[in-house]
Scaffold this motif. Sequence first.
Motif, PDB file in Angstrom:
ATOM      1  N   SER A  66      -2.654   5.425   7.283  1.00 13.27           N
ATOM      2  CA  SER A  66      -2.174   5.912   5.992  1.00 13.27           C
ATOM      3  C   SER A  66      -3.178   6.809   5.281  1.00 13.27           C
ATOM      4  CB  SER A  66      -1.818   4.723   5.093  1.00 13.27           C
ATOM      5  OG  SER A  66      -2.923   3.841   4.958  1.00 13.27           O
ATOM      6  N   GLY A  67      -4.411   6.850   5.731  1.00 16.92           N
ATOM      7  CA  GLY A  67      -5.417   7.685   5.082  1.00 16.92           C
ATOM      8  C   GLY A  67      -5.222   9.155   5.377  1.00 16.92           C
ATOM      9  N   ARG A  92       0.845  -1.194   0.000  1.00 14.79           N
ATOM     10  CA  ARG A  92       0.000   0.000   0.000  1.00 14.79           C
ATOM     11  C   ARG A  92       0.878   1.240   0.000  1.00 14.79           C
ATOM     12  NH1 ARG A  92      -1.055  -2.602   4.699  1.00 14.79           N
ATOM     13  NH2 ARG A  92      -3.251  -2.917   4.269  1.00 14.79           N
ATOM     14  N   SER A  93       0.301   2.364  -0.368  1.00 13.76           N
ATOM     15  CA  SER A  93       1.046   3.618  -0.441  1.00 13.76           C
ATOM     16  C   SER A  93       1.200   4.243   0.932  1.00 13.76           C
ATOM     17  CB  SER A  93       0.336   4.599  -1.385  1.00 13.76           C
ATOM     18  OG  SER A  93       0.294   4.090  -2.710  1.00 13.76           O
ATOM     19  N   PHE A  94       2.269   5.045   1.070  1.00  8.01           N
ATOM     20  CA  PHE A  94       2.593   5.653   2.351  1.00  8.01           C
ATOM     21  C   PHE A  94       3.393   6.918   2.087  1.00  8.01           C
ATOM     22  CE2 PHE A  94       5.589   5.332   6.211  1.00  8.01           C
ATOM     23  CZ  PHE A  94       4.721   6.046   7.027  1.00  8.01           C
ATOM     24  N   GLY A  95       3.049   8.004   2.793  1.00 10.10           N
ATOM     25  CA  GLY A  95       3.765   9.255   2.608  1.00 10.10           C
ATOM     26  C   GLY A  95       4.025   9.964   3.919  1.00 10.10           C
ATOM     27  N   ILE A 136       5.317  -3.218   3.015  1.00 10.48           N
ATOM     28  CA  ILE A 136       6.131  -3.961   2.055  1.00 10.48           C
ATOM     29  C   ILE A 136       6.258  -5.423   2.465  1.00 10.48           C
ATOM     30  CG2 ILE A 136       7.466  -1.908   1.418  1.00 10.48           C
ATOM     31  CD1 ILE A 136       9.778  -3.029   3.085  1.00 10.48           C
ATOM     32  N   GLY A 137       6.637  -6.263   1.495  1.00  8.42           N
ATOM     33  CA  GLY A 137       6.874  -7.673   1.759  1.00  8.42           C
ATOM     34  C   GLY A 137       8.355  -7.972   1.856  1.00  8.42           C
ATOM     35  N   ALA A 174       6.329   5.070  -0.051  1.00  9.26           N
ATOM     36  CA  ALA A 174       6.032   3.836  -0.779  1.00  9.26           C
ATOM     37  C   ALA A 174       4.813   4.074  -1.655  1.00  9.26           C
ATOM     38  CB  ALA A 174       5.768   2.691   0.195  1.00  9.26           C
ATOM     39  N   VAL A 175       4.802   3.458  -2.833  1.00  6.63           N
ATOM     40  CA  VAL A 175       3.691   3.605  -3.768  1.00  6.63           C
ATOM     41  C   VAL A 175       3.191   2.220  -4.138  1.00  6.63           C
ATOM     42  CG1 VAL A 175       2.939   4.481  -6.011  1.00  6.63           C
ATOM     43  CG2 VAL A 175       4.655   5.751  -4.686  1.00  6.63           C
TER      44      VAL A 175
END
Length: 387
Positions: A153-154, A24-27, A342-343, A34-35
């Motif tokens: 993350s929202g 998932r994305s993270f900023g 991430i994995g 992460a995108v």
Amino acid sequence: MTPGLSGLRIERVQTFAVALPTHRSFGVSGGSVAVAGRPSIRILVKVSADGVHGWGEATPIPAWTYETAESIVTTIDRYLAPAVIGTSAWNLDAVDAAFDRAVNRGFSIGAPLAKSAVDVALHDLLGRAAGVPLGVLWGQRRRETIELGWVVSGQSPAEVADSVTEGGDAGHRAFKVKIGLHDEDTDTAVVAAVREHAPAGAPIWVDANQAYTVPAALRMARRLHELGITAFEQPLPANDIAGLRRLRESSPVPVALDESLRHPSDLATFVRLEAVDVAIAKVQRSGGLTLSRRLCALAEDCGVELMGSGLTDSDLGLAASLHLFAAYGIDSPVDLNGRQFIGSPYAAGTVVVEKGTARVPDSPGLGVEVDESVVRELAVDVLEQRG
């Protein structure tokens, strides 16, 4: 000293830039971390000594700090590795001194992410050579489990509700919120939505990643206090020591420092100036486990509260942080969010996480079994010339 450890000398240091799957994305306030759908690059490091090896990890996040995937690889390959080849693997103090000669300190520490990857790999190597986990190697382990906070993350009330619900369904009972991405009213609304949807009494802390000025941070601190926030992490730029002292004097919410604490000497400065309530322990930011242990011990001796955080690490970094936090008995929920975003397909055996709680590994070294064949399959050339 164990005879097997005293004879170990560093023979080889290898770097692997690997592309890991992004869930998932993270900023953060500085930009994207992460995108979703785009691989996340991590630099894995293998250190070998007399048939024994250990693994470490660096997390390049240019939105958070100056080290990139390219700079980490070249720093290790061209500067750090040559500086320590032939050094006794157990002599972590000599390794740290060699690092500082190879890449000298600036305001506080030079190239901490690159140095951390090698330092963690050496710790893993030493634990494997001795046949014990890091806590036994250190003679210090106060906890067997560490509670993980869920990173929200929202960035809208609706997204926040979904994220908090997802975290709760996964067993998490504490939540961390990134702020400083919007104006003050929107930031406040995001935090208020987390409070609304989180279980009653759930610990919630916020991280601004240096986004505010002193006046804005004071305004936000008052709003956060009304929402029952437990800590206000890095509200000001890392080197704004005067501003952080002013903020700490007036903030109704404890001020926690992350980016400000690259080196243990940074914490000493903030303690002397009474500019810190909470010190964030973060392995990569502080150049590895050697300096992180010094920082944690200093915080403990000075009566400064410790909290724990990571850098969206994959499982090698997750394990390193768990060993550190367990050694110093950090009992508040920590931000080790790598699994959320991430994995780690290279890890054949690794950390067990159940219902938001991670068990500190009991296997030798870090307790992560790395499948090198998978590492090589995931490897990419980050130094390839771009047109």
